[in-house]
Write an enzyme that holds these catalytic residues in place. Structure first.
Site, PDB file in Angstrom:
ATOM      1  N   GLY A 255      65.991  20.168  24.115  1.00  0.00           N
ATOM      2  CA  GLY A 255      65.631  21.233  24.982  1.00  0.00           C
ATOM      3  C   GLY A 255      65.708  22.745  24.222  1.00  0.00           C
ATOM      4  O   GLY A 255      65.260  23.598  25.212  1.00  0.00           O
ATOM      5  N   GLU A 297      69.317  15.929  20.575  1.00  0.00           N
ATOM      6  CA  GLU A 297      67.785  15.414  20.471  1.00  0.00           C
ATOM      7  C   GLU A 297      66.786  16.656  20.406  1.00  0.00           C
ATOM      8  O   GLU A 297      66.077  16.677  21.226  1.00  0.00           O
ATOM      9  CB  GLU A 297      67.598  14.615  21.615  1.00  0.00           C
ATOM     10  N   GLY A 299      63.467  18.425  19.581  1.00  0.00           N
ATOM     11  CA  GLY A 299      62.128  18.371  19.060  1.00  0.00           C
ATOM     12  C   GLY A 299      61.530  19.613  18.690  1.00  0.00           C
ATOM     13  O   GLY A 299      61.499  19.835  17.416  1.00  0.00           O
ATOM     14  N   ARG A 300      61.038  20.655  19.472  1.00  0.00           N
ATOM     15  CA  ARG A 300      60.494  21.650  19.395  1.00  0.00           C
ATOM     16  C   ARG A 300      61.341  22.514  18.373  1.00  0.00           C
ATOM     17  O   ARG A 300      60.810  23.263  17.559  1.00  0.00           O
ATOM     18  CB  ARG A 300      60.515  22.456  20.822  1.00  0.00           C
ATOM     19  N   ARG A 337      48.863  23.667  25.708  1.00  0.00           N
ATOM     20  CA  ARG A 337      50.085  24.270  26.151  1.00  0.00           C
ATOM     21  C   ARG A 337      49.901  25.644  27.193  1.00  0.00           C
ATOM     22  O   ARG A 337      50.329  25.780  28.286  1.00  0.00           O
ATOM     23  CB  ARG A 337      51.185  24.662  25.312  1.00  0.00           C
ATOM     24  N   TYR A 341      50.900  24.935  30.952  1.00  0.00           N
ATOM     25  CA  TYR A 341      52.259  25.531  31.106  1.00  0.00           C
ATOM     26  C   TYR A 341      52.247  27.018  31.055  1.00  0.00           C
ATOM     27  O   TYR A 341      53.406  27.888  31.343  1.00  0.00           O
ATOM     28  CB  TYR A 341      53.423  25.177  29.873  1.00  0.00           C
ATOM     29  N   CYS A 368      34.705  23.265  26.936  1.00  0.00           N
ATOM     30  CA  CYS A 368      34.174  23.915  28.148  1.00  0.00           C
ATOM     31  C   CYS A 368      34.841  23.790  29.382  1.00  0.00           C
ATOM     32  O   CYS A 368      34.765  23.022  30.322  1.00  0.00           O
ATOM     33  CB  CYS A 368      32.842  22.734  28.262  1.00  0.00           C
ATOM     34  N   GLU A 369      35.619  24.757  29.401  1.00  0.00           N
ATOM     35  CA  GLU A 369      36.731  24.808  30.780  1.00  0.00           C
ATOM     36  C   GLU A 369      37.043  26.287  30.509  1.00  0.00           C
ATOM     37  O   GLU A 369      37.380  27.152  29.437  1.00  0.00           O
ATOM     38  CB  GLU A 369      38.176  24.329  30.081  1.00  0.00           C
ATOM     39  N   TYR A 397      54.527  19.785  19.680  1.00  0.00           N
ATOM     40  CA  TYR A 397      53.568  19.430  20.660  1.00  0.00           C
ATOM     41  C   TYR A 397      52.254  19.601  20.557  1.00  0.00           C
ATOM     42  O   TYR A 397      51.358  18.844  21.227  1.00  0.00           O
ATOM     43  CB  TYR A 397      54.248  20.009  22.087  1.00  0.00           C
TER      44      TYR A 397
HETATM   45  N1  LLP Z   1      64.973  13.980  24.371  1.00  0.00           N
HETATM   46  C1  LLP Z   1      64.294  13.620  25.612  1.00  0.00           C
HETATM   47  C2  LLP Z   1      64.699  12.384  26.175  1.00  0.00           C
HETATM   48  C3  LLP Z   1      63.244  14.465  25.744  1.00  0.00           C
HETATM   49  O1  LLP Z   1      62.432  13.910  27.023  1.00  0.00           O
HETATM   50  C4  LLP Z   1      62.823  15.418  25.132  1.00  0.00           C
HETATM   51  C5  LLP Z   1      61.479  15.950  25.464  1.00  0.00           C
HETATM   52  C6  LLP Z   1      63.400  15.564  23.893  1.00  0.00           C
HETATM   53  C7  LLP Z   1      64.522  15.306  23.696  1.00  0.00           C
HETATM   54  C8  LLP Z   1      62.964  16.972  22.830  1.00  0.00           C
HETATM   55  O2  LLP Z   1      62.937  18.198  23.703  1.00  0.00           O
HETATM   56  P1  LLP Z   1      62.828  19.488  22.977  1.00  0.00           P
HETATM   57  O3  LLP Z   1      63.938  19.663  22.047  1.00  0.00           O
HETATM   58  O4  LLP Z   1      61.421  19.347  22.020  1.00  0.00           O
HETATM   59  O5  LLP Z   1      62.501  20.695  23.937  1.00  0.00           O
HETATM   60  N2  LLP Z   1      55.157  18.873  25.980  1.00  0.00           N
HETATM   61  C9  LLP Z   1      56.214  19.777  26.439  1.00  0.00           C
HETATM   62  C10 LLP Z   1      57.476  19.507  26.248  1.00  0.00           C
HETATM   63  C11 LLP Z   1      57.805  18.117  26.777  1.00  0.00           C
HETATM   64  C12 LLP Z   1      59.142  17.622  26.338  1.00  0.00           C
HETATM   65  C13 LLP Z   1      59.226  16.298  26.731  1.00  0.00           C
HETATM   66  N3  LLP Z   1      60.658  15.672  26.594  1.00  0.00           N
HETATM   67  C14 LLP Z   1      55.909  21.334  25.687  1.00  0.00           C
HETATM   68  O6  LLP Z   1      54.964  21.312  25.138  1.00  0.00           O
HETATM   69  O7  LLP Z   1      56.586  22.255  25.844  1.00  0.00           O
END
Ligand code: LLP
Length: 441
Positions: A255, A297, A299-300, A337, A341, A368-369, A397
């Site tokens: 997150g 964990e 990701g982003r 996104r 969002y 087309c939106e 993402y």
């Molecule tokens: N761990 C779990 C259990 C998760 O569900 C997620 C993200 C992460 C780690 C990684 O989160 P991060 O560090 O990337 O924020 N599509 C959305 C984000 C959805 C994230 C879902 N779960 C966006 O584009 O902002």
């Protein structure tokens, strides 16, 4: 460091070339588009590696027994997974498809975690056959199913339980996951979490090694982490007393935020690390727990800044006293996104990033939106057809949530480093689009 106004949100190698154009990873962005086409996603290897090292360094400095687990849903790609492996990170997947990417990259299974709120039998079989280190369980049905699958395969599977701590991370509702009204995780508040511990600990083919929560994303505040950590560690101590649960592994999820626009930057990684490490130590001390191995964990925050999307301007429509629409050759098909969002993006004019930006425009896509807008009210230097526009912080993402709406092909992806560019995902073709409808026996 460059004079680029977006220097803090672009890849660390972003620079101005001799002819005044935007460079990334030692490559001229206009040349890259000339070679690989438009739209184009460019990932900078140096930024990716630098961020991996920053994560590992920041967290191990504050809490030596910590591991960084890349959440591959942000961008699952074999070439990226290889770099993640080389940098020594762990990796998580949430579907058989993401697992297939990890397998294609030969990612060591013992450093992997299978997440997701509704894993299927086949997916679990594939994961266990690959030898996945951890499965994080998210429902009562999954506890039973995994126990059954593990039993059939003759393995004892290490598992963690995903908990929902009812804590609001103050981000978009659609990306909040740790609140009470969420499909994710066993709620501590409702008593489900305790029931899950009781059930899972009794299963013959499961070995419960720890607890996990993920509050949502992007989280710009530090406090929700420490608040949730305290609550979950207190729960862990209760579960130890009642059921003998041993908290060997603990994960406060991901997150961590990134900068999409230059005036809204997240805390430094070291600040997140400190907040989390202090909260874990304090909680363990308060509730008499041994300090667990900790898994973060992100990701982003791993891939977001490394990726830049580049589009070509087509039509420009001015509605006097209302708005100027600058349409580009991608949009919600490769980045939903903003539509989903209300996410904000910055726009960098590739050919003249330092020119005075004297016009306020809205960058729209080609789908087309009416909601297909990439960036609202951004300033550009007199936009013209044929200009290239770069959107920083597009590495997480965007492509993973991409679609073929309007039967649009999805863009190519290149990885740049020290002046070299390597295609790591080719642009889709019409044959790709038709194959699933025509290649039927
Ligand atoms: N761990 C779990 C259990 C998760 O569900 C997620 C993200 C992460 C780690 C990684 O989160 P991060 O560090 O990337 O924020 N599509 C959305 C984000 C959805 C994230 C879902 N779960 C966006 O584009 O902002």
């Amino acid at each position: 460091m460059t004079d680029l106004p977006e220097a803090q949100i672009l890849p660390i190698t972003a620079d101005i070339g001799v002819d005044g154009r935007l460079m990334i990873g030692g490559c001229d962005v206009r040349d890259l588009v000339g070679k690989f086409g438009s739209p184009l996603y460019i990932y900078d290897e140096a930024t990716l590696r630098d961020i991996c090292r920053d994560f590992v360094g920041s967290f191990t400095a504050e809490y030596p027994n910590s591991h960084i687990e890349y959440s591959s849903k942000a961008f699952a790609n074999p070439a990226i997974a290889e770099i993640i492996d080389q940098e020594g990170l762990d990796m998580d997947v949430v579907t058989g498809g993401e697992l297939a990417v990890a397998i294609a990259a030969n990612f060591p299974p013992e450093r992997m975690n299978f997440h997701g709120n509704n894993k299927g039998r086949e997916e679990l079989v594939e994961a266990l056959q690959y030898g996945i280190g951890i499965v994080t369980l998210d429902s009562f049905a999954e506890i039973d199913l995994l126990n059954e699958v593990a039993g059939e395969l003759g393995v004892t599977q290490q598992v963690m339980l995903r908990l929902s701590p009812s804590i609001d991370p103050h981000t978009h509702l659609l990306t909040s996951t740790g609140i009470l009204d969420s499909k994710f995780g066993f709620s501590i508040e409702t008593g489900d979490a305790e029931l899950a511990v009781e059930q899972a600990i009794d299963k013959e083919s499961l070995d419960v090694v720890g607890l996990h929560f993920h509050l949502g994303s992007p989280i710009f505040e530090l406090e929700p982490y420490s608040e949730a950590i305290d609550y979950v560690l207190q729960f862990a101590a209760n579960m130890r007393d009642r059921y003998g649960l041993e908290l060997k592994r603990f994960s406060p999820g991901g997150g961590f935020a990134i900068g999409y626009v230059s005036d809204t930057l997240p805390p430094a990684m070291s600040e997140y690390a400190k907040e989390i490490a202090v909260a874990i130590r304090k909680g363990c001390d308060a509730y008499g727990l041994d300090e667990p191995e900790v898994y973060l964990e992100p990701g982003r925050a791993i891939v977001g800044r490394a990726g830049v999307a580049v589009y070509t301007v087509g039509g420009i429509k001015t509605i006097p006293d209302v708005r100027t629409y600058v349409s580009v050759d991608g949009g919600m098909g490769d980045n939903i996104r903003p539509a989903l969002y209300d996410s904000e993006y910055s726009v960098v004019p590739v050919d003249r990033p330092l020119a005075p930006r004297n016009q306020t425009v809205t960058v729209a896509g080609k789908f087309c939106e009416s909601g297909d807008v990439l960036a609202r009210d951004v300033d550009l230097p007199d936009p013209a057809t044929g200009d290239l526009l770069a959107l920083p912080a597009s590495g997480a993402y965007c492509l993973m949530m991409a679609s073929n709406y309007n039967m649009q092909t999805r863009p190519a992806v290149v990885l740049v480093n020290e002046g070299n560019a390597r295609l790591i995902r080719r642009r889709e073709t019409y044959s790709d689009l038709l194959a699933s409808s025509l290649d039927i026996d």
